[in-house]
Design an enzyme around this catalytic site. Structure first.
Site, PDB file in Angstrom:
ATOM      1  N   THR A  90       0.875  -1.184   0.000  1.00 12.56           N
ATOM      2  CA  THR A  90       0.000   0.000   0.000  1.00 12.56           C
ATOM      3  C   THR A  90       0.905   1.224   0.000  1.00 12.56           C
ATOM      4  O   THR A  90       1.508   1.554   1.029  1.00 12.56           O
ATOM      5  CB  THR A  90      -0.911   0.012   1.245  1.00 12.56           C
ATOM      6  OG1 THR A  90      -1.598  -1.234   1.312  1.00 12.56           O
ATOM      7  CG2 THR A  90      -1.926   1.135   1.155  1.00 12.56           C
ATOM      8  N   LYS A 165      -7.765   0.898  -2.895  1.00 12.02           N
ATOM      9  CA  LYS A 165      -7.183   0.397  -1.642  1.00 12.02           C
ATOM     10  C   LYS A 165      -7.216   1.475  -0.554  1.00 12.02           C
ATOM     11  O   LYS A 165      -7.564   1.205   0.602  1.00 12.02           O
ATOM     12  CB  LYS A 165      -5.743  -0.071  -1.905  1.00 12.02           C
ATOM     13  CG  LYS A 165      -4.956  -0.452  -0.673  1.00 12.02           C
ATOM     14  CD  LYS A 165      -5.532  -1.649   0.053  1.00 12.02           C
ATOM     15  CE  LYS A 165      -4.818  -1.883   1.376  1.00 12.02           C
ATOM     16  NZ  LYS A 165      -5.532  -2.801   2.239  1.00 12.02           N
ATOM     17  N   LYS A 233       0.101   5.672   8.194  1.00 15.01           N
ATOM     18  CA  LYS A 233       0.695   5.803   6.850  1.00 15.01           C
ATOM     19  C   LYS A 233      -0.397   5.798   5.783  1.00 15.01           C
ATOM     20  O   LYS A 233      -0.414   6.638   4.872  1.00 15.01           O
ATOM     21  CB  LYS A 233       1.687   4.647   6.670  1.00 15.01           C
ATOM     22  CG  LYS A 233       2.397   4.539   5.354  1.00 15.01           C
ATOM     23  CD  LYS A 233       1.888   3.463   4.410  1.00 15.01           C
ATOM     24  CE  LYS A 233       1.791   2.041   4.895  1.00 15.01           C
ATOM     25  NZ  LYS A 233       1.233   1.106   3.921  1.00 15.01           N
TER      26      LYS A 233
HETATM   27  P1  NAP Z   1       5.566  -5.673   7.841  1.00 12.48           P
HETATM   28  O1  NAP Z   1       5.275  -6.962   8.473  1.00 12.48           O
HETATM   29  O2  NAP Z   1       5.984  -4.512   8.689  1.00 12.48           O
HETATM   30  O3  NAP Z   1       6.670  -5.911   6.685  1.00 12.48           O
HETATM   31  C1  NAP Z   1       7.247  -4.818   6.024  1.00 12.48           C
HETATM   32  C2  NAP Z   1       8.230  -5.311   4.985  1.00 12.48           C
HETATM   33  O4  NAP Z   1       8.895  -4.150   4.422  1.00 12.48           O
HETATM   34  C3  NAP Z   1       9.339  -6.203   5.552  1.00 12.48           C
HETATM   35  O5  NAP Z   1       9.747  -7.085   4.535  1.00 12.48           O
HETATM   36  C4  NAP Z   1      10.435  -5.168   5.862  1.00 12.48           C
HETATM   37  O6  NAP Z   1      11.716  -5.722   5.924  1.00 12.48           O
HETATM   38  C5  NAP Z   1      10.306  -4.285   4.659  1.00 12.48           C
HETATM   39  N1  NAP Z   1      10.912  -2.963   4.847  1.00 12.48           N
HETATM   40  C6  NAP Z   1      10.494  -1.987   5.678  1.00 12.48           C
HETATM   41  N2  NAP Z   1      11.285  -0.896   5.541  1.00 12.48           N
HETATM   42  C7  NAP Z   1      12.230  -1.223   4.614  1.00 12.48           C
HETATM   43  C8  NAP Z   1      13.313  -0.522   4.019  1.00 12.48           C
HETATM   44  N3  NAP Z   1      13.594   0.742   4.351  1.00 12.48           N
HETATM   45  N4  NAP Z   1      14.058  -1.154   3.070  1.00 12.48           N
HETATM   46  C9  NAP Z   1      13.760  -2.428   2.710  1.00 12.48           C
HETATM   47  N5  NAP Z   1      12.742  -3.151   3.227  1.00 12.48           N
HETATM   48  C10 NAP Z   1      11.980  -2.537   4.169  1.00 12.48           C
HETATM   49  O7  NAP Z   1       4.313  -5.129   6.997  1.00 12.48           O
HETATM   50  P2  NAP Z   1       3.106  -5.963   6.364  1.00 12.48           P
HETATM   51  O8  NAP Z   1       1.999  -6.032   7.368  1.00 12.48           O
HETATM   52  O9  NAP Z   1       3.616  -7.198   5.726  1.00 12.48           O
HETATM   53  O10 NAP Z   1       2.626  -4.921   5.247  1.00 12.48           O
HETATM   54  C11 NAP Z   1       3.265  -4.810   3.975  1.00 12.48           C
HETATM   55  C12 NAP Z   1       2.426  -3.904   3.086  1.00 12.48           C
HETATM   56  O11 NAP Z   1       1.120  -4.466   2.938  1.00 12.48           O
HETATM   57  C13 NAP Z   1       2.201  -2.492   3.659  1.00 12.48           C
HETATM   58  O12 NAP Z   1       2.234  -1.539   2.623  1.00 12.48           O
HETATM   59  C14 NAP Z   1       0.831  -2.585   4.301  1.00 12.48           C
HETATM   60  O13 NAP Z   1       0.196  -1.328   4.351  1.00 12.48           O
HETATM   61  C15 NAP Z   1       0.133  -3.536   3.343  1.00 12.48           C
HETATM   62  N6  NAP Z   1      -0.974  -4.332   3.913  1.00 12.48           N
HETATM   63  C16 NAP Z   1      -0.895  -4.855   5.169  1.00 12.48           C
HETATM   64  C17 NAP Z   1      -1.968  -5.592   5.676  1.00 12.48           C
HETATM   65  C18 NAP Z   1      -1.931  -6.175   7.070  1.00 12.48           C
HETATM   66  O14 NAP Z   1      -3.001  -6.542   7.577  1.00 12.48           O
HETATM   67  N7  NAP Z   1      -0.785  -6.313   7.713  1.00 12.48           N
HETATM   68  C19 NAP Z   1      -3.114  -5.799   4.893  1.00 12.48           C
HETATM   69  C20 NAP Z   1      -3.149  -5.285   3.587  1.00 12.48           C
HETATM   70  C21 NAP Z   1      -2.074  -4.547   3.117  1.00 12.48           C
HETATM   71  P3  NAP Z   1      12.291  -6.314   7.333  1.00 12.48           P
HETATM   72  O15 NAP Z   1      11.699  -7.676   7.454  1.00 12.48           O
HETATM   73  O16 NAP Z   1      13.751  -6.286   7.154  1.00 12.48           O
HETATM   74  O17 NAP Z   1      11.821  -5.360   8.413  1.00 12.48           O
END
Ligand code: NAP
Length: 288
Positions: A90, A165, A233
């Protein structure tokens, strides 16, 4: 290729692998790839090395995307013409447009494919994919999208999926504030929280989202499915788009300040539904 193995990316990539596809993965914290590598995935040393006919991305935010995908060492510069970038995070429509240009300059197909659904949905392969991009690119990607989602909707040819989204997530975030205020009003006036949750859960406002959150609200368990800082965010992205397009979103602006208060009080990494505790404190229901 798969870039980003966070709470969402890891299970999504796992479904792709389990469906029999060869998957090369990259994550900033390499250890998060261990399970996938044990299951047959190949670990890439950089985003640019996570190559394939299709390269998926599931990263946190604009900054993460920019650093992994753009620039001379980014993944896009390493992609072969004719391959496809499928971007599931997102992120802002503006960065998405920059990515679209970078892909077009290399002859790489680009699909915006943000997902709706929580971590449990990602684990179960039950996400909804909101996709936009050229119809032929969508058609080519569809069997892969189906490996980690139950529903796929092609909402347009360009940036429409981003807008869809953000519109959805605005409503999800506002639901937390709506529940928080109802619970605070009830509790302050002598209603038992459990009874309120029972009644709300069986009422006309009991959306599936409200249903998923009843147990955690009952238990005051705010283990994050989606962190408050991530919802902040998404609210910022929605407000940015709204400012650019002249759409007033007063409710979103106000609730965004609530997420700021949560983060300032150390709850940025808690689930966004911990908004209920913030409102309860403001109502004098809990100790500061
Ligand atoms: P998350 O668990 O916090 O994972 C974030 C990912 O981004 C990890 O792979 C992290 O790497 C990486 N990352 C963060 N900062 C970085 C940087 N500066 N350089 C390189 N890699 C970086 O988040 P998530 O829940 O999977 O969400 C991922 C996306 O999906 C987001 O945009 C979120 O808004 C969207 N989303 C989330 C959900 C939900 O329910 N969680 C639902 C729909 C959509 P590390 O592992 O090294 O930290």
């Amino acid at each position: 290729g798969w870039i980003g193995l966070g709470k969402m990316g890891e299970p999504m990539a796992r479904h792709l692998l389990n469906a029999g596809h060869a998957v090369t993965v990259w994550n900033r914290t390499a250890s998060k790839a261990d399970r996938l590598v044990a299951g047959g995935a190949v670990l890439a040393a950089s985003p640019a090395a996570a190559r394939g006919e299709f390269v998926f991305v599931m990263l946190a935010d604009d900054a993460a995307l920019r650093s992994a995908l753009l620039g001379p060492d980014g993944a896009v510069a390493a992609m072969t013409p004719g391959t496809v970038l499928i971007e599931c995070s997102t992120v802002s429509p503006a960065l998405s447009a920059t990515l679209a240009e970078a892909c077009a300059a290399r002859g790489v197909g680009y699909l915006r494919a943000p997902v709706s659904g929580s971590v449990a949905f990602a684990e179960g392969g039950k996400l909804t994919v909101l996709a936009s991009g050229p119809a032929d690119v969508y058609a080519a990607a569809l069997p892969l999208l189906q490996s980690f989602s139950a529903r796929q909707v092609h909402v347009g040819e360009a940036c429409e999926a981003r807008v869809m989204k953000l519109s959805l997530n605005m409503m999800v975030g506002l639901t937390a504030a709506m529940m928080a205020e109802a619970l605070a009003l009830g509790e302050k006036n002598g209603l038992a929280r459990d009874i309120m949750l029972d009644v709300i859960g069986a009422s006309a406002v009991a959306s599936p989202l409200v249903g998923y959150k009843l147990a955690s609200l009952r238990a005051h368990d705010y283990t994050p499915a989606f962190e408050a800082r991530m919802m902040a965010k998404d609210f910022d992205l929605a407000l940015g788009l709204a400012h650019d397009s002249g759409v007033p979103l007063p409710m979103v602006a106000q609730v965004r300040e609530g997420f700021s208060a949560m983060m300032a009080q150390g709850d940025g990494d808690a689930d966004f539904f911990k908004y209920a505790e913030l409102t309860a404190r403001l109502a004098g229901l809990r100790g500061q």
